[in-house]
Design a protein around this motif. Structure first.
Motif, PDB file in Angstrom:
ATOM      1  N   VAL A  83       0.850  -1.196   0.000  1.00 33.76           N
ATOM      2  CA  VAL A  83       0.000   0.000   0.000  1.00 33.76           C
ATOM      3  C   VAL A  83       0.886   1.246   0.000  1.00 33.76           C
ATOM      4  O   VAL A  83       0.738   2.138   0.834  1.00 33.76           O
ATOM      5  CB  VAL A  83      -0.998  -0.007   1.184  1.00 33.76           C
ATOM      6  N   TRP A  84       1.814   1.285  -0.934  1.00 35.04           N
ATOM      7  CA  TRP A  84       2.723   2.418  -1.121  1.00 35.04           C
ATOM      8  C   TRP A  84       2.289   3.133  -2.402  1.00 35.04           C
ATOM      9  O   TRP A  84       2.639   2.729  -3.502  1.00 35.04           O
ATOM     10  CB  TRP A  84       4.177   1.944  -1.278  1.00 35.04           C
ATOM     11  N   ALA A  85       1.488   4.175  -2.250  1.00 32.99           N
ATOM     12  CA  ALA A  85       0.973   4.966  -3.378  1.00 32.99           C
ATOM     13  C   ALA A  85       0.032   4.161  -4.266  1.00 32.99           C
ATOM     14  O   ALA A  85      -0.295   4.585  -5.373  1.00 32.99           O
ATOM     15  CB  ALA A  85       2.119   5.555  -4.213  1.00 32.99           C
ATOM     16  N   HIS A  86      -0.376   2.974  -3.807  1.00 36.85           N
ATOM     17  CA  HIS A  86      -1.376   2.160  -4.477  1.00 36.85           C
ATOM     18  C   HIS A  86      -2.285   1.595  -3.383  1.00 36.85           C
ATOM     19  O   HIS A  86      -1.967   1.668  -2.198  1.00 36.85           O
ATOM     20  CB  HIS A  86      -0.748   1.010  -5.264  1.00 36.85           C
ATOM     21  N   ALA A  87      -3.379   1.031  -3.791  1.00 42.25           N
ATOM     22  CA  ALA A  87      -4.281   0.392  -2.832  1.00 42.25           C
ATOM     23  C   ALA A  87      -4.758  -0.925  -3.426  1.00 42.25           C
ATOM     24  O   ALA A  87      -4.601  -1.184  -4.623  1.00 42.25           O
ATOM     25  CB  ALA A  87      -5.462   1.299  -2.513  1.00 42.25           C
ATOM     26  N   HIS A  88      -5.313  -1.762  -2.592  1.00 39.13           N
ATOM     27  CA  HIS A  88      -5.980  -2.974  -3.082  1.00 39.13           C
ATOM     28  C   HIS A  88      -7.291  -3.124  -2.315  1.00 39.13           C
ATOM     29  O   HIS A  88      -7.457  -2.554  -1.217  1.00 39.13           O
ATOM     30  CB  HIS A  88      -5.084  -4.212  -2.949  1.00 39.13           C
ATOM     31  N   HIS A 316       7.433   6.877   5.973  1.00 41.17           N
ATOM     32  CA  HIS A 316       7.434   5.742   6.895  1.00 41.17           C
ATOM     33  C   HIS A 316       6.523   4.671   6.310  1.00 41.17           C
ATOM     34  O   HIS A 316       5.490   4.983   5.720  1.00 41.17           O
ATOM     35  CB  HIS A 316       6.913   6.210   8.262  1.00 41.17           C
ATOM     36  N   GLY A 317       6.900   3.409   6.443  1.00 42.20           N
ATOM     37  CA  GLY A 317       6.035   2.341   5.967  1.00 42.20           C
ATOM     38  C   GLY A 317       6.662   0.978   6.160  1.00 42.20           C
ATOM     39  O   GLY A 317       7.836   0.868   6.551  1.00 42.20           O
ATOM     40  N   TYR A 318       5.883  -0.064   5.902  1.00 38.90           N
ATOM     41  CA  TYR A 318       6.332  -1.443   6.068  1.00 38.90           C
ATOM     42  C   TYR A 318       5.933  -2.253   4.837  1.00 38.90           C
ATOM     43  O   TYR A 318       4.796  -2.152   4.349  1.00 38.90           O
ATOM     44  CB  TYR A 318       5.698  -2.070   7.308  1.00 38.90           C
ATOM     45  N   THR A 319       6.839  -3.082   4.366  1.00 36.83           N
ATOM     46  CA  THR A 319       6.564  -3.900   3.186  1.00 36.83           C
ATOM     47  C   THR A 319       5.271  -4.684   3.345  1.00 36.83           C
ATOM     48  O   THR A 319       4.446  -4.747   2.430  1.00 36.83           O
ATOM     49  CB  THR A 319       7.729  -4.872   2.938  1.00 36.83           C
ATOM     50  N   PHE A 320       5.078  -5.286   4.514  1.00 37.66           N
ATOM     51  CA  PHE A 320       3.928  -6.171   4.702  1.00 37.66           C
ATOM     52  C   PHE A 320       2.758  -5.507   5.423  1.00 37.66           C
ATOM     53  O   PHE A 320       1.780  -6.172   5.756  1.00 37.66           O
ATOM     54  CB  PHE A 320       4.363  -7.439   5.430  1.00 37.66           C
ATOM     55  N   GLY A 321       2.835  -4.207   5.686  1.00 44.68           N
ATOM     56  CA  GLY A 321       1.705  -3.511   6.283  1.00 44.68           C
ATOM     57  C   GLY A 321       0.522  -3.488   5.321  1.00 44.68           C
ATOM     58  O   GLY A 321       0.659  -3.089   4.168  1.00 44.68           O
TER      59      GLY A 321
END
Length: 455
Positions: A83-88, A316-321
């Motif tokens: 969810v880095w500048a995209h969504a699902h 800030h962010g996490y690969t699997f968040g």
């Protein structure tokens, strides 16, 4: 894999968390193979009651195939996307669902992989928020003694358990500690009245803010019911006063609900149980009932507002968040909560759970039974009249050497802990009722009766 083979491979290769690995030099590694409802089975086929919900996690109970099916369907459609500048769709739907469940204006959901990451997120949000609104010196955090908030460098700095911190110091600067809400160990001058004690404990937060300097304090991190030390509920009026203090000095109130959210106290969020409005809620564990890792910081519209302007980002962010499969697990888990009224089950049965555990107060080794909802600590003492606690040798010999392994041998998986005073903690799945309460009490009674002979 046979039980013996699993033990050997675990000893050779698996580095277990928060564990004295030397224990397994002459003892086999317990290997848990399956679970169903409130029970688990080891590799030898022995059955245990899971009286800790794994680790305050498995709210809906083990063996929920419909959650596994929802995860499989999501993995078949989209196994991963960040969810880095995209969504699902799964993250969108879950964020909307959580915002509707959260109290007040907590409408922004920042997903992580777990509790420590949620705490880390909240502190970083607080720091950047105050920079964005022109108060760049506000960066410090106040938390409570013996409180556990996670193992990442920031969350560990907020944690108030010295033995967990010492080998990793120096940590992140800018934290201060205040008294917790353990009424059983309250100072003598406020020990006569819970409300007086609660006001005194909350006022220590104001004192710490003034000592650190209001222009430097960004947030106060507190759990609704503090876990470490053995389930300290808040005294009457405590959170009302704490909210007042935070508003007075423009300090964010972060409710760390990694354990207390998602039904553990009989409400979706612990803040609802005690009637206070946080600026941020940190959560994880019960969000998926442990079927897949997922955490979240739930942030108010007011705090989010400056982040949504111009070219501002939160770096800030996490690969699997917000992992798609984890979000699918959480959505199905929340569906089960609603369909089976798990919150209602806790609310209807919490007094019975308390009264069943309080039967143990007739034992000379049991000094206090405290907690709320399905989250309790049983404090062990050497002398009930003086409330004399165990010393380090007693804890080693009685708590670790006897109580913990013997409870497990008797078929009860729970937690013996001495991060503060020695306690046994129980937090069963939210599906449990009187039959499970009675089973817990009987095993605890048998083992603690024997433990007293060692005191």
């Amino acid at each position: 894999m046979t039980a013996g083979t699993a033990d050997k491979k675990a000893t050779d290769h698996l580095w277990m968390h928060f564990t004295r690995m030397s224990t397994f030099d002459d003892h086999p590694v317990p290997v848990i193979e399956r679970g169903e409802g409130a029970y688990i089975w080891d590799s030898n086929g022995k059955k245990y009651m899971d009286a800790l919900s794994g680790l305050f996690v498995v709210q809906a109970g083990h063996g929920r195939t419909e959650i596994a099916q929802a995860m499989a369907e999501q993995a078949g459609k989209l196994a991963f996307f960040p969810v880095w500048a995209h969504a699902h769709p799964a993250a969108i739907e879950l964020a909307e669902r959580m915002a509707a469940l959260a109290p007040g204006d907590l409408n922004k959901i920042f997903f992580s992989s777990g509790g420590g990451e949620s705490v880390e997120t909240a502190w970083k949000v607080a720091k950047q928020y105050f920079k964005l609104i022109g108060k760049p010196m506000k960066h410090k955090v106040i938390s409570r003694t013996i409180a556990y908030h996670g193992t990442t460098q920031g969350a560990l700095s907020i944690t108030g358990v010295p033995p967990f911190k010492q080998v990793f110091e120096p940590l992140v600067p800018g934290t201060a500690r205040v008294p917790n809400t353990n009424f059983y160990r309250a100072p003598e001058f406020v020990a006569h009245d819970e409300k007086v004690f609660g006001r005194w404990a909350a006022d220590r937060v104001e004192e710490a803010i003034l000592q650190e300097g209001p222009d430097t304090v960004a947030a106060v991190f507190v759990e609704p019911v503090q876990n470490a030390g053995g389930c300290f509920p808040p005294p009457p009026g405590y959170f009302e006063r704490l909210r007042e203090i935070c508003d007075t000095y423009d300090v964010l109130l972060v409710s760390d609900e990694v354990i207390c959210a998602y039904g553990r106290l009989g409400t979706m969020f612990g803040a609802e149980k005690y009637g206070y409005q946080p600026d941020i809620i940190t959560s994880a564990k019960g969000l998926t009932s442990g079927y897949s890792p997922l955490g979240a910081a739930i942030i108010s519209d007011r705090i989010y507002e400056p982040f949504g302007k111009g070219d501002t980002i939160f770096p800030h962010g996490y690969t699997f968040g917000g992992h798609p499969v984890s979000c699918a697990a959480a959505l199905k888990n929340l569906e089960i909560f609603e369909r089976e009224d798990l919150l209602g089950n806790v609310s209807r049965n919490e007094n019975a759970f308390r009264s069943t555990l309080e039967k143990l107060l007739d034992l000379p080794i049991v000094g206090d039974v405290r907690g709320d909802g399905y989250f309790y600590g049983i404090e062990l003492v050497k002398d009930k009249n003086t409330r004399e606690s165990f010393d380090a040798g007693d804890s080693e010999r009685i708590l670790r050497g006897f109580v913990s392994p013997t409870l497990f041998e008797h078929g009860l998986y729970c937690r013996a802990d001495d991060r503060g005073d020695p306690v046994v903690q129980v937090a069963p799945p939210l599906i449990c009722g009187q039959a499970e309460f009675d089973e817990m009490e009987q095993i605890l009674r048998d083992v603690l009766t024997e433990a007293w002979k060692l005191v």
